[in-house]
Each structure stands twice: as C-alpha cells, then as structure tokens.
Design a protein around this motif. Structure first.
Motif, mmCIF file in Angstrom:
data_model
loop_
_atom_site.group_PDB
_atom_site.id
_atom_site.type_symbol
_atom_site.label_atom_id
_atom_site.label_comp_id
_atom_site.label_asym_id
_atom_site.label_seq_id
_atom_site.Cartn_x
_atom_site.Cartn_y
_atom_site.Cartn_z
ATOM 1 N N ASN A 45 54.680 -21.131 -42.301
ATOM 2 C CA ASN A 45 53.875 -20.745 -40.859
ATOM 3 C C ASN A 45 55.061 -20.904 -40.258
ATOM 4 O OD1 ASN A 45 50.827 -21.042 -42.067
ATOM 5 N ND2 ASN A 45 50.830 -23.363 -42.071
ATOM 6 N N ALA A 46 56.287 -22.142 -40.345
ATOM 7 C CA ALA A 46 57.354 -22.228 -39.326
ATOM 8 C C ALA A 46 57.540 -20.563 -39.055
ATOM 9 C CB ALA A 46 58.572 -22.808 -39.592
ATOM 10 N N GLN A 47 57.863 -19.693 -40.090
ATOM 11 C CA GLN A 47 58.769 -17.982 -40.043
ATOM 12 C C GLN A 47 57.738 -17.578 -39.351
ATOM 13 O OE1 GLN A 47 61.321 -17.445 -41.419
ATOM 14 N NE2 GLN A 47 61.360 -16.014 -40.481
ATOM 15 N N TRP A 48 56.259 -17.636 -39.918
ATOM 16 C CA TRP A 48 55.515 -16.806 -38.947
ATOM 17 C C TRP A 48 55.450 -17.091 -37.348
ATOM 18 C CZ3 TRP A 48 52.218 -12.792 -39.607
ATOM 19 C CH2 TRP A 48 51.584 -12.923 -38.334
ATOM 20 N N LYS A 49 56.082 -18.051 -37.227
ATOM 21 C CA LYS A 49 56.093 -18.073 -35.791
ATOM 22 C C LYS A 49 57.498 -17.642 -35.114
ATOM 23 C CE LYS A 49 53.747 -22.803 -35.113
ATOM 24 N NZ LYS A 49 53.879 -23.933 -34.702
ATOM 25 N N ILE A 50 58.379 -17.888 -35.656
ATOM 26 C CA ILE A 50 59.125 -16.871 -35.517
ATOM 27 C C ILE A 50 59.588 -14.857 -35.196
ATOM 28 C CG2 ILE A 50 61.924 -16.599 -36.260
ATOM 29 C CD1 ILE A 50 61.430 -19.386 -37.645
ATOM 30 N N THR A 51 58.698 -15.062 -36.616
ATOM 31 C CA THR A 51 58.671 -14.081 -37.017
ATOM 32 C C THR A 51 57.507 -13.009 -35.826
ATOM 33 O OG1 THR A 51 59.210 -14.091 -39.390
ATOM 34 C CG2 THR A 51 58.168 -11.526 -38.910
ATOM 35 N N SER A 52 56.046 -13.471 -35.940
ATOM 36 C CA SER A 52 55.547 -12.832 -35.121
ATOM 37 C C SER A 52 56.030 -13.452 -33.448
ATOM 38 C CB SER A 52 53.876 -13.400 -34.570
ATOM 39 O OG SER A 52 54.398 -14.764 -34.545
ATOM 40 N N ALA A 53 56.698 -14.133 -33.495
ATOM 41 C CA ALA A 53 57.035 -14.144 -31.744
ATOM 42 C C ALA A 53 58.352 -12.862 -31.245
ATOM 43 C CB ALA A 53 58.271 -15.080 -31.184
ATOM 44 N N ARG A 54 59.152 -12.297 -32.854
ATOM 45 C CA ARG A 54 59.952 -11.309 -31.891
ATOM 46 C C ARG A 54 59.052 -9.544 -32.815
ATOM 47 N NH1 ARG A 54 63.303 -8.163 -30.554
ATOM 48 N NH2 ARG A 54 64.839 -6.908 -31.963
ATOM 49 N N MET A 55 57.942 -9.195 -33.072
ATOM 50 C CA MET A 55 56.884 -8.995 -33.044
ATOM 51 C C MET A 55 56.608 -7.836 -32.603
ATOM 52 S SD MET A 55 57.658 -7.385 -36.259
ATOM 53 C CE MET A 55 59.384 -7.842 -36.766
ATOM 54 N N LYS A 56 56.086 -9.394 -30.972
ATOM 55 C CA LYS A 56 55.295 -9.175 -30.177
ATOM 56 C C LYS A 56 56.648 -8.815 -29.236
ATOM 57 C CE LYS A 56 52.273 -13.073 -30.208
ATOM 58 N NZ LYS A 56 51.987 -14.247 -30.466
ATOM 59 N N GLU A 57 57.824 -9.050 -29.157
ATOM 60 C CA GLU A 57 59.150 -8.958 -28.153
ATOM 61 C C GLU A 57 59.523 -7.176 -28.098
ATOM 62 O OE1 GLU A 57 62.469 -11.489 -29.412
ATOM 63 O OE2 GLU A 57 61.964 -12.733 -28.812
ATOM 64 N N ILE A 58 59.024 -6.912 -29.475
ATOM 65 C CA ILE A 58 59.563 -5.323 -29.574
ATOM 66 C C ILE A 58 58.363 -5.158 -29.157
ATOM 67 C CG2 ILE A 58 59.360 -3.302 -31.654
ATOM 68 C CD1 ILE A 58 60.726 -5.829 -33.571
#
Length: 130
Positions: A45-58
């Motif tokens: 879940n912690a990694q999900w927050k990081i990865t999903s935030a990066r995908m939103k940036e892209i």
C-alpha cells in the motif's frame, strides 16, 4: 451489562502477544502468517501511493490529442484491482491443499504474503522504468 462488556474487552486485550519466532500451536502459526501478510500488504500500500502518484504525474504531461486510450493511472488502477482479485482467489485455491484443516488459513496467508511481496516489487520496478 455494561460492566460485563468492559470486563470481556479488558480480558481480550490482556491476551499475551504471540511469539512468532517460537510459535508451535496451529492457531499461533495461523496468526503469525496473517501478521506477515499484513506487513506485506502495508508495504504494498505504501508503494502503491508512490507508484500511483508517479502515474498521475505522467498523465498530466501526456498529450492526448493522438491517443485516447486510458491514462497511465487508470490502467494501473484497473490492473491493481484485477490483481487483488487474482491474489485472493488464487490463494484461496492454494489453501485448498489443507481444505477444512486448521492449517488452511496459514496456507492462504503465506500465499498472499508471497504474491503481495512480488507485486510490491513490480510496482516499484514500474516507476523505475519511467
């Protein structure tokens, strides 16, 4: 009646913690396996927050004039939802090796831990690709 409820609650909270390094009884092994799954799930879940935030940036920087397919985040979200269903159903099936037995929960939790740790790595690797 309120006092009886409070006494039950205090008795439940007074239960000794399970020493997972020395667990021997099946209920202890089940509890420890579930605890490991909870740890793995929290890390995912912690990694999900990081990865999903990066995908939103892209997605913010993506030019949609030439491509109307779902964005990076929407695709990741759909994949994650499908993956969660897969994990839980697959591990239920693995638990059937001990179907109806006292070790079935341990088998399920162990499977969920293993798959969740692998998924956490996949999520981490995904942002390193971008």
């Amino acid at each position: 009646m309120i006092i009886a409820s409070l006494l039950l609650l205090s008795a439940a909270s007074a239960e000794p913690a399970i020493d997972c390094d020395n667990a021997m009884a099946q209920f202890e092994l089940n509890a420890c396996a579930y605890k490991e799954f909870e740890r793995a799930d929290a890390a995912m879940n912690a990694q999900w927050k990081i990865t999903s935030a990066r995908m939103k940036e892209i997605d913010k920087d993506f030019d949609r004039t030439q491509d109307n397919r779902p964005g990076y985040f929407d695709t990741l979200l759909a994949a994650q939802r499908a993956w969660l269903t897969y994990r839980d159903k697959h591990c239920a099936g693995e638990g059937y090796t001990m179907r109806g037995g006292s070790a079935e929960p341990m088998m399920i939790s162990g499977c969920q831990t293993q798959l969740t740790e692998a998924r956490t790595k996949q999520l981490k690797d995904l942002i390193e690709e971008y």
